[in-house]
Write a protein that holds these residues in place. Structure first.
Motif, PDB file in Angstrom:
ATOM      1  N   ALA A  54      -3.581  10.857  -9.795  1.00 52.80           N
ATOM      2  CA  ALA A  54      -3.019  11.051 -11.131  1.00 52.80           C
ATOM      3  C   ALA A  54      -3.331  12.444 -11.664  1.00 52.80           C
ATOM      4  O   ALA A  54      -2.477  13.112 -12.266  1.00 52.80           O
ATOM      5  N   GLU A  55      -4.550  12.891 -11.428  1.00 51.55           N
ATOM      6  CA  GLU A  55      -4.954  14.220 -11.899  1.00 51.55           C
ATOM      7  C   GLU A  55      -4.104  15.303 -11.235  1.00 51.55           C
ATOM      8  O   GLU A  55      -3.681  16.267 -11.888  1.00 51.55           O
ATOM      9  N   LYS A  56      -3.821  15.137  -9.964  1.00 42.57           N
ATOM     10  CA  LYS A  56      -3.020  16.121  -9.220  1.00 42.57           C
ATOM     11  C   LYS A  56      -1.631  16.290  -9.851  1.00 42.57           C
ATOM     12  O   LYS A  56      -1.125  17.412  -9.975  1.00 42.57           O
ATOM     13  N   TYR A  57      -1.015  15.163 -10.245  1.00 44.26           N
ATOM     14  CA  TYR A  57       0.364  15.211 -10.738  1.00 44.26           C
ATOM     15  C   TYR A  57       0.471  15.291 -12.264  1.00 44.26           C
ATOM     16  O   TYR A  57       1.585  15.348 -12.794  1.00 44.26           O
ATOM     17  N   GLY A  58      -0.670  15.298 -12.943  1.00 39.18           N
ATOM     18  CA  GLY A  58      -0.620  15.332 -14.398  1.00 39.18           C
ATOM     19  C   GLY A  58      -0.058  14.049 -14.975  1.00 39.18           C
ATOM     20  O   GLY A  58       0.630  14.064 -16.006  1.00 39.18           O
ATOM     21  N   LYS A  59      -0.347  12.926 -14.333  1.00 40.64           N
ATOM     22  CA  LYS A  59       0.121  11.612 -14.760  1.00 40.64           C
ATOM     23  C   LYS A  59      -1.077  10.733 -15.095  1.00 40.64           C
ATOM     24  O   LYS A  59      -2.226  11.090 -14.821  1.00 40.64           O
ATOM     25  N   ASP A  60      -0.805   9.554 -15.680  1.00 44.90           N
ATOM     26  CA  ASP A  60      -1.907   8.612 -15.874  1.00 44.90           C
ATOM     27  C   ASP A  60      -1.924   7.615 -14.713  1.00 44.90           C
ATOM     28  O   ASP A  60      -0.996   7.556 -13.900  1.00 44.90           O
ATOM     29  N   ASN A  61      -2.993   6.839 -14.625  1.00 38.41           N
ATOM     30  CA  ASN A  61      -3.161   5.942 -13.475  1.00 38.41           C
ATOM     31  C   ASN A  61      -2.049   4.907 -13.383  1.00 38.41           C
ATOM     32  O   ASN A  61      -1.588   4.565 -12.286  1.00 38.41           O
ATOM     33  N   GLY A  62      -1.604   4.397 -14.535  1.00 38.79           N
ATOM     34  CA  GLY A  62      -0.526   3.417 -14.535  1.00 38.79           C
ATOM     35  C   GLY A  62       0.752   3.979 -13.947  1.00 38.79           C
ATOM     36  O   GLY A  62       1.465   3.300 -13.194  1.00 38.79           O
ATOM     37  N   GLN A  63       1.047   5.218 -14.265  1.00 38.28           N
ATOM     38  CA  GLN A  63       2.252   5.852 -13.721  1.00 38.28           C
ATOM     39  C   GLN A  63       2.164   6.000 -12.203  1.00 38.28           C
ATOM     40  O   GLN A  63       3.151   5.814 -11.495  1.00 38.28           O
ATOM     41  N   ILE A  64       0.984   6.312 -11.695  1.00 36.47           N
ATOM     42  CA  ILE A  64       0.808   6.457 -10.244  1.00 36.47           C
ATOM     43  C   ILE A  64       0.991   5.098  -9.560  1.00 36.47           C
ATOM     44  O   ILE A  64       1.628   4.984  -8.503  1.00 36.47           O
ATOM     45  N   ILE A  65       0.445   4.042 -10.162  1.00 33.98           N
ATOM     46  CA  ILE A  65       0.597   2.695  -9.599  1.00 33.98           C
ATOM     47  C   ILE A  65       2.074   2.307  -9.523  1.00 33.98           C
ATOM     48  O   ILE A  65       2.569   1.845  -8.495  1.00 33.98           O
ATOM     49  N   LEU A  66       2.786   2.507 -10.616  1.00 36.55           N
ATOM     50  CA  LEU A  66       4.202   2.141 -10.658  1.00 36.55           C
ATOM     51  C   LEU A  66       5.026   2.995  -9.687  1.00 36.55           C
ATOM     52  O   LEU A  66       5.938   2.499  -9.029  1.00 36.55           O
ATOM     53  N   LYS A  67       4.679   4.272  -9.599  1.00 32.63           N
ATOM     54  CA  LYS A  67       5.393   5.164  -8.673  1.00 32.63           C
ATOM     55  C   LYS A  67       5.194   4.713  -7.234  1.00 32.63           C
ATOM     56  O   LYS A  67       6.139   4.680  -6.436  1.00 32.63           O
ATOM     57  N   PHE A  68       3.965   4.374  -6.896  1.00 32.76           N
ATOM     58  CA  PHE A  68       3.672   3.889  -5.543  1.00 32.76           C
ATOM     59  C   PHE A  68       4.526   2.664  -5.223  1.00 32.76           C
ATOM     60  O   PHE A  68       5.129   2.571  -4.141  1.00 32.76           O
ATOM     61  N   GLU A  69       4.599   1.738  -6.158  1.00 31.80           N
ATOM     62  CA  GLU A  69       5.338   0.499  -5.911  1.00 31.80           C
ATOM     63  C   GLU A  69       6.830   0.773  -5.718  1.00 31.80           C
ATOM     64  O   GLU A  69       7.445   0.281  -4.762  1.00 31.80           O
ATOM     65  N   ILE A  70       7.399   1.566  -6.602  1.00 29.86           N
ATOM     66  CA  ILE A  70       8.827   1.876  -6.483  1.00 29.86           C
ATOM     67  C   ILE A  70       9.097   2.644  -5.190  1.00 29.86           C
ATOM     68  O   ILE A  70      10.053   2.349  -4.460  1.00 29.86           O
ATOM     69  N   GLN A  71       8.249   3.606  -4.895  1.00 31.35           N
ATOM     70  CA  GLN A  71       8.446   4.414  -3.687  1.00 31.35           C
ATOM     71  C   GLN A  71       8.289   3.567  -2.428  1.00 31.35           C
ATOM     72  O   GLN A  71       8.847   3.886  -1.373  1.00 31.35           O
ATOM     73  N   ASP A  72       7.551   2.465  -2.546  1.00 35.71           N
ATOM     74  CA  ASP A  72       7.358   1.565  -1.404  1.00 35.71           C
ATOM     75  C   ASP A  72       8.406   0.456  -1.359  1.00 35.71           C
ATOM     76  O   ASP A  72       8.296  -0.477  -0.574  1.00 35.71           O
ATOM     77  N   GLY A  73       9.431   0.560  -2.235  1.00 36.53           N
ATOM     78  CA  GLY A  73      10.559  -0.358  -2.163  1.00 36.53           C
ATOM     79  C   GLY A  73      10.476  -1.582  -3.050  1.00 36.53           C
ATOM     80  O   GLY A  73      11.262  -2.515  -2.903  1.00 36.53           O
ATOM     81  N   ILE A  74       9.529  -1.584  -3.980  1.00 34.53           N
ATOM     82  CA  ILE A  74       9.334  -2.732  -4.871  1.00 34.53           C
ATOM     83  C   ILE A  74      10.048  -2.496  -6.201  1.00 34.53           C
ATOM     84  O   ILE A  74      10.037  -1.386  -6.733  1.00 34.53           O
ATOM     85  N   ILE A  75      10.660  -3.550  -6.748  1.00 38.82           N
ATOM     86  CA  ILE A  75      11.280  -3.500  -8.078  1.00 38.82           C
ATOM     87  C   ILE A  75      10.216  -3.884  -9.108  1.00 38.82           C
ATOM     88  O   ILE A  75       9.533  -4.899  -8.945  1.00 38.82           O
ATOM     89  N   VAL A  76      10.056  -3.073 -10.145  1.00 41.31           N
ATOM     90  CA  VAL A  76       8.981  -3.311 -11.119  1.00 41.31           C
ATOM     91  C   VAL A  76       9.542  -3.414 -12.535  1.00 41.31           C
ATOM     92  O   VAL A  76      10.592  -2.860 -12.848  1.00 41.31           O
TER      93      VAL A  76
END
Length: 289
Positions: free
Chosen positions: A206-228
């Protein structure tokens, strides 16, 4: 405004990969307000259920939004109290009535116990009649899937299950992939799991991308093919949760996130007594007249 992408389900229906959940938002005006905020933020996928007792407010927010109906993807779910063919037919019509809509985009078997096959037949007929565009299931483990789905005439388009970086449903995902069924995540942020939300690896990314932890979690899920479809009643959080489409995690970061999997979650649909507990939890027809 954030551009949310769509994916195509196995029946050809397109669904936004990111939506808004309404579980546990009360029907005291709060649901209507939250859904309005979500729609104003650009979200076009709303998830509700008979057992959330807020279909009516979801429908009100949609109708009052002045957004063309075909631009909004609406999901609801049939409660197990209404399983069986005849009961499900009535339950589907009741959902449409409460939502105040001509059709529902996606309708799910909410809890897979009892006469699931009879309910599924009613849902297939409702789809053929244009009342529902796509039909799916929820909380189906590999064991439950193998118990019921072989008796279905058509395959579900989605399976909505508990899913987050700590519980990645790897065995179930393999089965769904073989059947071209998409997984939707309920509780994509771990339902407030502090260990997950404060995980050191997630914090570092999250620190690397200037995002919060929740955004990283959701991004991981979507990028891995999950609908959230995360839930919030905080207008700021509704907007920041969806700021996911202006960056990509690297394959190494994706693999590091996959390695967080603990192999279990907070809900086990295969556990003994779950059906009985859920049936006795409440009556979805209490307020029917």
């Amino acid at each position: 405004m954030t551009e949310i992408t769509n994916i195509k389900l196995n029946d050809g229906v397109e669904i936004p990969v990111y939506g808004f959940g309404t579980f546990m938002i009360p029907a005291d005006g709060s649901t209507k307000k939250a859904v309005k905020e979500a729609l104003d933020s650009g979200i076009r996928h709303i998830d509700t259920a008979v057992a959330y007792f807020n279909e009516q407010e979801v429908g009100q927010a949609i109708r009052e939004s002045n957004i063309p109906r075909e631009e909004i993807f609406v999901t609801s779910k049939l409660w197990l109290q209404d399983f069986g063919y005849e009961a499900a037919r009535k339950g589907i019509d009741k959902s449409l009535e409460k939502l105040g809509l001509d059709y529902i985009d996606l309708y799910l078997i909410h809890q897979p116990y009892g006469d699931v096959v009879g309910a599924w037949k009613a849902m297939e007929e409702a789809k053929a009649d244009g009342k529902i565009r796509s039909i799916g299931v929820s909380n189906m483990t590999v064991k439950i899937w193998n118990q019921f789905v072989p008796d279905f005439e058509t395959l579900p388009s989605v399976n909505q299950v508990e899913y987050n970086p700590y519980y990645q449903q790897k065995e179930l995902r393999q089965l769904m992939k073989r059947n071209n069924v998409h997984i939707e995540s309920w509780g994509p942020l771990g339902q407030g799991n502090k260990d997950l939300l404060n995980d050191s690896l997630i914090s570092k990314i999250a620190e690397k991308y200037g995002k919060d932890n929740g955004q990283i979690i959701l991004k991981f899920e979507i990028q891995d093919g999950i609908i959230v479809f995360p839930k919030s009643t905080n207008p700021k959080r509704i907007r920041t949760n969806m700021e996911l489409f202006d960056f990509e995690l690297t394959e190494n970061e994706m693999q590091q996130m996959r390695n967080l999997d603990k192999g279990h979650g907070s809900h086990n649909p295969d556990a003994p007594g779950v059906k009985e507990f859920l049936l006795s939890a409440f009556d979805v027809h209490t307020n029917d007249y």
